[in-house]
Write a protein that holds these residues in place. Structure first.
Motif, PDB file in Angstrom:
ATOM      1  N   VAL A 135       0.832  -1.205   0.000  1.00 33.41           N
ATOM      2  CA  VAL A 135       0.000   0.000   0.000  1.00 33.41           C
ATOM      3  C   VAL A 135       0.864   1.250   0.000  1.00 33.41           C
ATOM      4  O   VAL A 135       0.565   2.247  -0.685  1.00 33.41           O
ATOM      5  N   ALA A 136       1.961   1.222   0.765  1.00 34.45           N
ATOM      6  CA  ALA A 136       2.832   2.396   0.847  1.00 34.45           C
ATOM      7  C   ALA A 136       3.471   2.733  -0.497  1.00 34.45           C
ATOM      8  O   ALA A 136       3.595   3.914  -0.869  1.00 34.45           O
ATOM      9  N   HIS A 137       3.868   1.712  -1.252  1.00 37.13           N
ATOM     10  CA  HIS A 137       4.572   1.949  -2.510  1.00 37.13           C
ATOM     11  C   HIS A 137       3.633   2.278  -3.669  1.00 37.13           C
ATOM     12  O   HIS A 137       4.025   2.987  -4.603  1.00 37.13           O
ATOM     13  N   PHE A 138       2.416   1.773  -3.638  1.00 34.47           N
ATOM     14  CA  PHE A 138       1.510   1.955  -4.760  1.00 34.47           C
ATOM     15  C   PHE A 138       0.576   3.148  -4.586  1.00 34.47           C
ATOM     16  O   PHE A 138      -0.232   3.421  -5.465  1.00 34.47           O
ATOM     17  N   CYS A 139       0.664   3.841  -3.459  1.00 38.42           N
ATOM     18  CA  CYS A 139      -0.162   5.025  -3.241  1.00 38.42           C
ATOM     19  C   CYS A 139       0.674   6.278  -3.504  1.00 38.42           C
ATOM     20  O   CYS A 139       1.843   6.349  -3.103  1.00 38.42           O
ATOM     21  N   SER A 140       0.074   7.250  -4.177  1.00 35.03           N
ATOM     22  CA  SER A 140       0.812   8.469  -4.520  1.00 35.03           C
ATOM     23  C   SER A 140       1.114   9.321  -3.285  1.00 35.03           C
ATOM     24  O   SER A 140       2.046  10.126  -3.297  1.00 35.03           O
TER      25      SER A 140
END
Length: 466
Positions: A135-140
């Motif tokens: 979630v941390a990497h794929f959220c802007s």
């Protein structure tokens, strides 16, 4: 200090007790009360020991998942460019979510069984922990996604301790509840130690993502093993019908909740737990800063590890001691008060000693004694709620934990204000001692161990469920 007297257990006229080996009460005998019907039978001792070990491991993994974010916060802040304020927002969001599901988790556990709620919540927060790096990497905007994740983690983990209290009241006999609760609660200290050591190694050898992956997947594996081997693969299905079948109509429930909350013993439990949780959160939050400010050259692993190493055996000892005293015939209420006296009274002596100009060794010794004695509350106020209201122990414990969480957050903030205003740690330790003594006096004055969740005037006519 509570004076323990040894004698055969006596009960008030409004108490309907449950004894394993007693024959059923005969209807029609003058003065005989109808036995309070329990929905579940108690575990046998071997089964209780297995469940104790499993729940201990589950609580350990709960804290591994909970503390994963604080351990990785520095690395994540460097990678995503978070400020101290933004890091604090992410870390603090957990506790706001943690407050909202305490009562709900206990309410559901009282009706469908604490083991079902524990299983479902563990599978949920374990999966969320494992998916946190994704979630941390794929959220802007990682700051918002991580704040939301931590808030949801608090919501999911908030049902854990109320479910434990409900399960213990439903399945464990009175003389063994102290050992189970103190043993399972020691998993929080064990989990903090495990993730502190293993998490630091994974951070150095791999990356912050590995801490979330490992703790999350292990939690899901624990939930699967509990479902497969202890629940025998039975589906933890919770329906609206099952929620309603365990209780009376809402109007009746509200009336009995109001009657329950008017009991002095119930109010004493809530106030005492509020004070205990407030002082524990304050110590947990500020002790590392105290050592860094007072002893800047000291090694952090010493004051971050030794107090928790003391707390684990202390928690186990308090449970064994309280159960032994009760099994020997000592009054249950007096035993609960004795445990709370050590937790809030004796520990305050060592807290006050921290106000002096101590050497580093003495400061670590006083903190370790304080944290070790604080664990005696697991055999005091934490178990006393099951003595008072076994039919709704989960929901009542949820009320207690909600009050404790909110007051803990407020007291942590107020302690920071005192440090800035006075420039001295003595004010904080004096505040902790004052709150402890307030809670202790309340508990010693009003605490009881007889059931107050039933109405003796109606129990012989029909079943009352809260």
């Amino acid at each position: 200090m509570a004076v323990i007297q040894k004698y055969g257990k006596s009960y008030g006229p409004d108490l309907v007790c449950h004894k394993e080996n007693h024959p059923p009460d005969k209807i029609g005998v003058p003065g005989a009360h109808k036995k309070w019907p329990e929905r579940n039978t108690n575990w046998s001792r071997p089964v209780a020991r297995v469940w104790t070990a499993v729940l201990l491991l589950g609580t350990c993994l709960l804290y591994c998942a909970r503390v994963a974010m604080p351990i990785c916060a520095v690395s994540m802040a460097e990678q995503f460019g978070w400020s101290k304020r933004e890091s604090g927002m992410v870390l603090g969001s957990f506790f706001w979510g943690y407050c909202f599901t305490q009562v709900f988790g206990g309410y559901v556990s009282d009706r469908v069984g604490g083991e079902k709620v524990l299983l479902l919540s563990a599978a949920a927060w374990g999966s969320m922990t494992a998916f946190t790096p994704i979630v941390a990497h794929f959220c802007s905007q990682p700051i918002f996604s991580m704040t939301l994740c931590r808030f949801l983690m608090g919501l999911l983990q908030g049902v854990h301790y109320p479910s434990l209290a409900s399960l213990c009241s439903q399945k464990v006999v009175e003389s063994e509840r102290g050992f189970l609760m103190s043993t399972v609660s020691s998993g929080s200290y064990l989990g903090t130690l495990v993730i502190g050591g293993a998490g630091s190694l994974m951070l150095d050898m791999y990356s912050w993502e590995s801490v979330f992956y490992v703790s999350g997947l292990l939690s899901v594996l624990w939930a699967y093993c509990m479902w497969k081997y202890l629940l025998k693969g039975e589906g933890p299905i919770i329906t609206l019908e099952s929620l309603g079948s365990g209780g009376a109509p809402s109007k009746l429930s509200k009336r009995h909740w109001l009657r329950l909350l008017k009991q002095p013993a119930v109010c004493a439990v809530i106030i005492t737990h509020l004070c205990t949780a407030s002082t524990f959160f304050t110590l947990l939050s500020w002790l590392p800063t105290f050592f860094k400010d007072t002893f800047p050259d000291a090694k952090g692993w010493i004051f971050n590890v030794i107090p928790w190493l003391v707390a684990i055996p202390s928690s186990l000892f308090s449970g064994c001691l309280s159960d032994h005293l009760i099994s020997q015939g000592y009054d249950t209420a007096s035993v609960r008060k004795l445990m709370q006296f050590f937790s809030m009274g004796v520990s305050s002596v060592f807290t006050i000693l921290l106000c002096r100009n101590n050497t580093f060794s003495w400061a670590v010794a006083f903190v370790s004694a304080t944290m070790g004695l604080t664990t005696f509350s697991h055999s005091g106020v934490s178990v006393n709620v099951q003595d008072l209201a076994p039919s709704c122990a989960g929901a009542l414990f949820g009320v207690m934990n909600t009050c404790g969480a909110f007051s803990g957050v407020l007291m942590v903030y107020f302690s920071g204000y005192l440090i800035e205003a006075t420039g001295s740690w003595a004010a904080v330790f004096a505040l902790i001692t004052t709150v402890n003594l307030l809670g202790l006096c309340t508990f010693l004055a009003f605490a009881e161990a007889r059931r107050v969740d039933i109405d003796s005037t109606k129990v012989r006519h029909h079943n009352i469920h809260i």
